[in-house]
Design a protein around this motif. Sequence first.
Motif, PDB file in Angstrom:
ATOM      1  N   VAL A  44       0.846  -1.195   0.000  1.00 42.24           N
ATOM      2  CA  VAL A  44       0.000   0.000   0.000  1.00 42.24           C
ATOM      3  C   VAL A  44       0.881   1.244   0.000  1.00 42.24           C
ATOM      4  CG1 VAL A  44      -1.846   1.207   1.238  1.00 42.24           C
ATOM      5  CG2 VAL A  44      -1.719  -1.263   1.347  1.00 42.24           C
ATOM      6  N   THR A  45       0.457   2.243  -0.777  1.00 46.57           N
ATOM      7  CA  THR A  45       1.162   3.524  -0.708  1.00 46.57           C
ATOM      8  C   THR A  45       0.970   4.085   0.706  1.00 46.57           C
ATOM      9  OG1 THR A  45      -0.746   4.803  -1.470  1.00 46.57           O
ATOM     10  CG2 THR A  45       0.782   3.970  -3.171  1.00 46.57           C
ATOM     11  N   PRO A  46       1.898   4.896   1.176  1.00 51.00           N
ATOM     12  CA  PRO A  46       1.739   5.441   2.537  1.00 51.00           C
ATOM     13  C   PRO A  46       0.395   6.139   2.745  1.00 51.00           C
ATOM     14  CG  PRO A  46       3.959   5.842   1.756  1.00 51.00           C
ATOM     15  CD  PRO A  46       3.188   5.285   0.584  1.00 51.00           C
ATOM     16  N   GLN A  47      -0.046   6.925   1.770  1.00 50.36           N
ATOM     17  CA  GLN A  47      -1.348   7.590   1.904  1.00 50.36           C
ATOM     18  C   GLN A  47      -2.497   6.591   1.819  1.00 50.36           C
ATOM     19  OE1 GLN A  47      -1.835  10.812   2.762  1.00 50.36           O
ATOM     20  NE2 GLN A  47       0.384  10.870   2.957  1.00 50.36           N
ATOM     21  N   GLY A  48      -2.298   5.498   1.109  1.00 51.37           N
ATOM     22  CA  GLY A  48      -3.339   4.482   0.951  1.00 51.37           C
ATOM     23  C   GLY A  48      -3.678   3.751   2.225  1.00 51.37           C
ATOM     24  N   LEU A  49      -2.753   3.746   3.183  1.00 45.07           N
ATOM     25  CA  LEU A  49      -3.021   3.046   4.444  1.00 45.07           C
ATOM     26  C   LEU A  49      -4.280   3.558   5.132  1.00 45.07           C
ATOM     27  CD1 LEU A  49       0.553   2.682   5.978  1.00 45.07           C
ATOM     28  CD2 LEU A  49      -1.000   0.827   5.297  1.00 45.07           C
ATOM     29  N   GLY A  50      -4.581   4.821   4.977  1.00 44.75           N
ATOM     30  CA  GLY A  50      -5.769   5.392   5.608  1.00 44.75           C
ATOM     31  C   GLY A  50      -7.073   5.012   4.924  1.00 44.75           C
ATOM     32  N   PHE A  51      -6.989   4.318   3.810  1.00 42.48           N
ATOM     33  CA  PHE A  51      -8.185   3.978   3.035  1.00 42.48           C
ATOM     34  C   PHE A  51      -8.580   2.510   3.120  1.00 42.48           C
ATOM     35  CE2 PHE A  51      -6.804   7.940   1.325  1.00 42.48           C
ATOM     36  CZ  PHE A  51      -7.940   8.580   0.867  1.00 42.48           C
ATOM     37  N   ILE A  52      -7.779   1.698   3.808  1.00 41.36           N
ATOM     38  CA  ILE A  52      -8.079   0.268   3.897  1.00 41.36           C
ATOM     39  C   ILE A  52      -8.165  -0.171   5.350  1.00 41.36           C
ATOM     40  CG2 ILE A  52      -6.952  -0.234   1.676  1.00 41.36           C
ATOM     41  CD1 ILE A  52      -4.616  -1.450   3.345  1.00 41.36           C
ATOM     42  N   ASP A  53      -8.770  -1.326   5.571  1.00 43.32           N
ATOM     43  CA  ASP A  53      -8.797  -1.950   6.886  1.00 43.32           C
ATOM     44  C   ASP A  53      -7.615  -2.920   6.925  1.00 43.32           C
ATOM     45  OD1 ASP A  53      -9.208  -3.597   9.111  1.00 43.32           O
ATOM     46  OD2 ASP A  53     -11.390  -3.676   8.831  1.00 43.32           O
ATOM     47  N   ALA A  54      -6.484  -2.445   7.434  1.00 39.37           N
ATOM     48  CA  ALA A  54      -5.249  -3.225   7.396  1.00 39.37           C
ATOM     49  C   ALA A  54      -5.396  -4.566   8.111  1.00 39.37           C
ATOM     50  CB  ALA A  54      -4.105  -2.417   7.999  1.00 39.37           C
ATOM     51  N   THR A  55      -6.072  -4.574   9.236  1.00 38.67           N
ATOM     52  CA  THR A  55      -6.239  -5.809   9.992  1.00 38.67           C
ATOM     53  C   THR A  55      -7.010  -6.840   9.170  1.00 38.67           C
ATOM     54  OG1 THR A  55      -6.194  -4.564  12.062  1.00 38.67           O
ATOM     55  CG2 THR A  55      -7.116  -6.783  12.146  1.00 38.67           C
ATOM     56  N   ALA A  56      -8.074  -6.399   8.512  1.00 34.38           N
ATOM     57  CA  ALA A  56      -8.876  -7.310   7.699  1.00 34.38           C
ATOM     58  C   ALA A  56      -8.082  -7.821   6.493  1.00 34.38           C
ATOM     59  CB  ALA A  56     -10.158  -6.622   7.234  1.00 34.38           C
ATOM     60  N   VAL A  57      -7.318  -6.942   5.855  1.00 29.12           N
ATOM     61  CA  VAL A  57      -6.526  -7.353   4.691  1.00 29.12           C
ATOM     62  C   VAL A  57      -5.463  -8.370   5.104  1.00 29.12           C
ATOM     63  CG1 VAL A  57      -4.857  -6.533   2.969  1.00 29.12           C
ATOM     64  CG2 VAL A  57      -6.996  -5.286   3.327  1.00 29.12           C
ATOM     65  N   GLU A  58      -4.788  -8.126   6.212  1.00 28.13           N
ATOM     66  CA  GLU A  58      -3.765  -9.065   6.676  1.00 28.13           C
ATOM     67  C   GLU A  58      -4.382 -10.405   7.054  1.00 28.13           C
ATOM     68  OE1 GLU A  58      -1.605  -6.871   9.694  1.00 28.13           O
ATOM     69  OE2 GLU A  58      -0.256  -6.036   8.171  1.00 28.13           O
ATOM     70  N   ALA A  59      -5.561 -10.384   7.663  1.00 30.76           N
ATOM     71  CA  ALA A  59      -6.235 -11.638   8.002  1.00 30.76           C
ATOM     72  C   ALA A  59      -6.641 -12.385   6.733  1.00 30.76           C
ATOM     73  CB  ALA A  59      -7.466 -11.355   8.868  1.00 30.76           C
ATOM     74  N   GLN A  60      -7.080 -11.666   5.723  1.00 32.63           N
ATOM     75  CA  GLN A  60      -7.517 -12.291   4.479  1.00 32.63           C
ATOM     76  C   GLN A  60      -6.350 -12.901   3.706  1.00 32.63           C
ATOM     77  OE1 GLN A  60      -9.679  -9.664   1.836  1.00 32.63           O
ATOM     78  NE2 GLN A  60     -10.410 -11.358   0.584  1.00 32.63           N
ATOM     79  N   THR A  61      -5.205 -12.215   3.686  1.00 36.22           N
ATOM     80  CA  THR A  61      -4.074 -12.711   2.900  1.00 36.22           C
ATOM     81  C   THR A  61      -3.156 -13.641   3.687  1.00 36.22           C
ATOM     82  OG1 THR A  61      -2.622 -10.862   3.478  1.00 36.22           O
ATOM     83  CG2 THR A  61      -4.023 -10.603   1.502  1.00 36.22           C
ATOM     84  N   GLY A  62      -3.102 -13.448   5.007  1.00 36.52           N
ATOM     85  CA  GLY A  62      -2.162 -14.213   5.819  1.00 36.52           C
ATOM     86  C   GLY A  62      -0.751 -13.634   5.799  1.00 36.52           C
TER      87      GLY A  62
END
Length: 186
Positions: free
Chosen positions: A46-64
């Motif tokens: 993710v671009t640094p600014q993009g971090l504010g637009f996603i649910d990082a916890t959910a993405v990490e859980a989904q991808t592993g």
Amino acid sequence: MSAPQSEPQARKPFLYVVVCASGIAGDVGKLITAAQEANWDVGVVVTPQGLGFIDATAVEAQTGYPIRSAWRQPGDPRPLPPADAIAVAPATFNTINKWAAGISDTLALGILCEAHGMGIPITALPYLNAAQAAHPAYARSLDVLREMGVLLGSYEPHKPKAGGGADRFRWEEALELLAPVVSRQA
């Protein structure tokens, strides 16, 4: 008598999904799900600014895998396997223009600039408004990316200040564009 040895499992191809700061970035799980259903392992950058637009916890859980947004320190382990292909979605005006110009001021752009020289197939799904798309740098940047072999999505820029065109953004188009290229490499 020894137990029979099992065949080693073939490694799934690994897809990097590069996510830029955009109102639709929070839906990146749609692309991750589609990729996983198509037998890809997925890691997200993710671009640094993009971090504010996603649910990082959910993405990490989904991808592993941990989300990557910053360079690692020398000697630190690589948190993601090498990419077999890359999908940039959504690809913003800023990222498209910097990438085409060879600017590598974020991890995401560094990966994209380097991937070209490594022959990694890349698709980009631009998502921007028509006012941004009217800027002459944008058309030139798309031409450069096409010359580099980047496969570009078909999204038509939406009207400015009109709430975007999220309902017309086809996340799965990234996989559709990559499929013929990746199958030739297999």
